[in-house]
Design a protein around this motif. Sequence first.
Motif, PDB file in Angstrom:
ATOM      1  N   LEU A  97      53.043  51.678  28.073  1.00  0.00           N
ATOM      2  CA  LEU A  97      51.952  51.320  28.982  1.00  0.00           C
ATOM      3  C   LEU A  97      52.537  50.615  30.209  1.00  0.00           C
ATOM      4  O   LEU A  97      53.578  49.961  30.123  1.00  0.00           O
ATOM      5  CB  LEU A  97      50.945  50.412  28.267  1.00  0.00           C
ATOM      6  N   PRO A  98      51.861  50.736  31.361  1.00  0.00           N
ATOM      7  CA  PRO A  98      52.391  50.107  32.578  1.00  0.00           C
ATOM      8  C   PRO A  98      52.419  48.581  32.478  1.00  0.00           C
ATOM      9  O   PRO A  98      51.713  47.993  31.658  1.00  0.00           O
ATOM     10  CB  PRO A  98      51.420  50.573  33.670  1.00  0.00           C
ATOM     11  N   ASP A  99      53.226  47.958  33.329  1.00  0.00           N
ATOM     12  CA  ASP A  99      53.332  46.499  33.343  1.00  0.00           C
ATOM     13  C   ASP A  99      52.068  45.837  33.867  1.00  0.00           C
ATOM     14  O   ASP A  99      51.790  44.688  33.548  1.00  0.00           O
ATOM     15  CB  ASP A  99      54.531  46.053  34.186  1.00  0.00           C
ATOM     16  N   ARG A 100      51.312  46.563  34.711  1.00  0.00           N
ATOM     17  CA  ARG A 100      50.077  46.025  35.292  1.00  0.00           C
ATOM     18  C   ARG A 100      48.992  47.090  35.252  1.00  0.00           C
ATOM     19  O   ARG A 100      49.248  48.252  35.544  1.00  0.00           O
ATOM     20  CB  ARG A 100      50.279  45.616  36.741  1.00  0.00           C
ATOM     21  N   ILE A 101      47.785  46.648  34.920  1.00  0.00           N
ATOM     22  CA  ILE A 101      46.604  47.502  35.015  1.00  0.00           C
ATOM     23  C   ILE A 101      45.509  46.618  35.610  1.00  0.00           C
ATOM     24  O   ILE A 101      45.077  45.652  34.980  1.00  0.00           O
ATOM     25  CB  ILE A 101      46.152  48.060  33.654  1.00  0.00           C
ATOM     26  N   GLY A 102      45.075  46.927  36.824  1.00  0.00           N
ATOM     27  CA  GLY A 102      44.090  46.081  37.495  1.00  0.00           C
ATOM     28  C   GLY A 102      44.632  44.667  37.635  1.00  0.00           C
ATOM     29  O   GLY A 102      45.757  44.459  38.083  1.00  0.00           O
ATOM     30  N   SER A 103      43.833  43.686  37.197  1.00  0.00           N
ATOM     31  CA  SER A 103      44.263  42.286  37.283  1.00  0.00           C
ATOM     32  C   SER A 103      44.973  41.831  36.009  1.00  0.00           C
ATOM     33  O   SER A 103      45.220  40.646  35.827  1.00  0.00           O
ATOM     34  CB  SER A 103      43.053  41.389  37.549  1.00  0.00           C
ATOM     35  N   PHE A 104      45.315  42.760  35.127  1.00  0.00           N
ATOM     36  CA  PHE A 104      45.966  42.423  33.869  1.00  0.00           C
ATOM     37  C   PHE A 104      47.453  42.731  33.943  1.00  0.00           C
ATOM     38  O   PHE A 104      47.860  43.717  34.534  1.00  0.00           O
ATOM     39  CB  PHE A 104      45.352  43.212  32.706  1.00  0.00           C
ATOM     40  N   PHE A 105      48.243  41.871  33.316  1.00  0.00           N
ATOM     41  CA  PHE A 105      49.678  42.122  33.234  1.00  0.00           C
ATOM     42  C   PHE A 105      50.095  42.177  31.774  1.00  0.00           C
ATOM     43  O   PHE A 105      49.460  41.575  30.903  1.00  0.00           O
ATOM     44  CB  PHE A 105      50.482  41.071  34.008  1.00  0.00           C
ATOM     45  N   LYS A 156      45.018  38.395  31.628  1.00  0.00           N
ATOM     46  CA  LYS A 156      44.493  38.391  32.985  1.00  0.00           C
ATOM     47  C   LYS A 156      45.354  37.501  33.873  1.00  0.00           C
ATOM     48  O   LYS A 156      45.701  36.384  33.509  1.00  0.00           O
ATOM     49  CB  LYS A 156      43.049  37.855  32.942  1.00  0.00           C
ATOM     50  N   GLU A 157      45.673  38.024  35.045  1.00  0.00           N
ATOM     51  CA  GLU A 157      46.376  37.203  36.037  1.00  0.00           C
ATOM     52  C   GLU A 157      45.343  36.379  36.787  1.00  0.00           C
ATOM     53  O   GLU A 157      44.395  36.931  37.344  1.00  0.00           O
ATOM     54  CB  GLU A 157      47.166  38.074  37.000  1.00  0.00           C
ATOM     55  N   LEU A 158      45.507  35.087  36.739  1.00  0.00           N
ATOM     56  CA  LEU A 158      44.527  34.200  37.368  1.00  0.00           C
ATOM     57  C   LEU A 158      44.962  33.826  38.775  1.00  0.00           C
ATOM     58  O   LEU A 158      46.133  33.539  39.009  1.00  0.00           O
ATOM     59  CB  LEU A 158      44.319  32.947  36.528  1.00  0.00           C
ATOM     60  N   LEU A 159      44.004  33.823  39.662  1.00  0.00           N
ATOM     61  CA  LEU A 159      44.256  33.350  41.018  1.00  0.00           C
ATOM     62  C   LEU A 159      44.239  31.831  40.998  1.00  0.00           C
ATOM     63  O   LEU A 159      43.648  31.211  40.119  1.00  0.00           O
ATOM     64  CB  LEU A 159      43.183  33.884  41.956  1.00  0.00           C
ATOM     65  N   PRO A 160      44.860  31.161  41.979  1.00  0.00           N
ATOM     66  CA  PRO A 160      44.953  29.699  41.958  1.00  0.00           C
ATOM     67  C   PRO A 160      43.617  28.971  41.811  1.00  0.00           C
ATOM     68  O   PRO A 160      43.572  27.908  41.235  1.00  0.00           O
ATOM     69  CB  PRO A 160      45.595  29.373  43.316  1.00  0.00           C
ATOM     70  N   ASN A 161      42.519  29.536  42.289  1.00  0.00           N
ATOM     71  CA  ASN A 161      41.225  28.831  42.200  1.00  0.00           C
ATOM     72  C   ASN A 161      40.431  29.174  40.959  1.00  0.00           C
ATOM     73  O   ASN A 161      39.304  28.755  40.819  1.00  0.00           O
ATOM     74  CB  ASN A 161      40.380  29.109  43.466  1.00  0.00           C
ATOM     75  N   GLU A 162      40.999  29.951  40.030  1.00  0.00           N
ATOM     76  CA  GLU A 162      40.252  30.335  38.814  1.00  0.00           C
ATOM     77  C   GLU A 162      40.512  29.372  37.688  1.00  0.00           C
ATOM     78  O   GLU A 162      41.519  28.939  37.362  1.00  0.00           O
ATOM     79  CB  GLU A 162      40.599  31.772  38.396  1.00  0.00           C
TER      80      GLU A 162
END
Length: 188
Positions: A157-165, A182-188
């Motif tokens: 499977l790929p290393d990234r799918i959408g906002s998931f790593f 889920k990859e979180l942005l700094p404000n999440e």
Amino acid sequence: MRVVSGKCKGRPLKAVPGSGTRPTTDKVKESIFNIIGPYFDGGTALDLFAGSGGLGIEALSRGIEQAIFVDREHKAIQTVKANLEACQFSGKAEVYKNDAERALKAISKRNLSFRLILLDPPYKLQKLVELVELIHSNGLLDNDGLIVCEHGSETTLPDRIGSFFKWKQETYGIIAVTIFQKELLPNE
């Protein structure tokens, strides 16, 4: 096949009759939960290709509060319900006969999100990337949630799918498990 740990440790689980379903072995199930838990303090799980319900029931036994089980086969639905009853988890579960894509779309209309999503489709029908993309586009994973994909070891499977790593990947002979976060942005 049994519940490996938690409230229902050692409880035997029925398998789906016939040869169309491949249950996750106890060894692989234990390994998965040792990586992602091993225990939970609540949250909701989605067991999308439920089969016997073994993965979702293991999550409930280890502290997940609620679970939704989905499978498109009638025999699997009957088996999930029997296993939930045997573990006294019927009140903590919803069970639906549906295919994966339709189920994800129906769930998204309910504005639900999950701490744990378990994807263990039949290896010959794997559309894991598309399913993870649907989970992403419908916002179905909690910020601290995990997606566990069980697949054949020949599939990468790929290393990234959408906002998931890809957080972790393990191989157990012919079986591989890939876990997305889920990859979180700094404000999440």
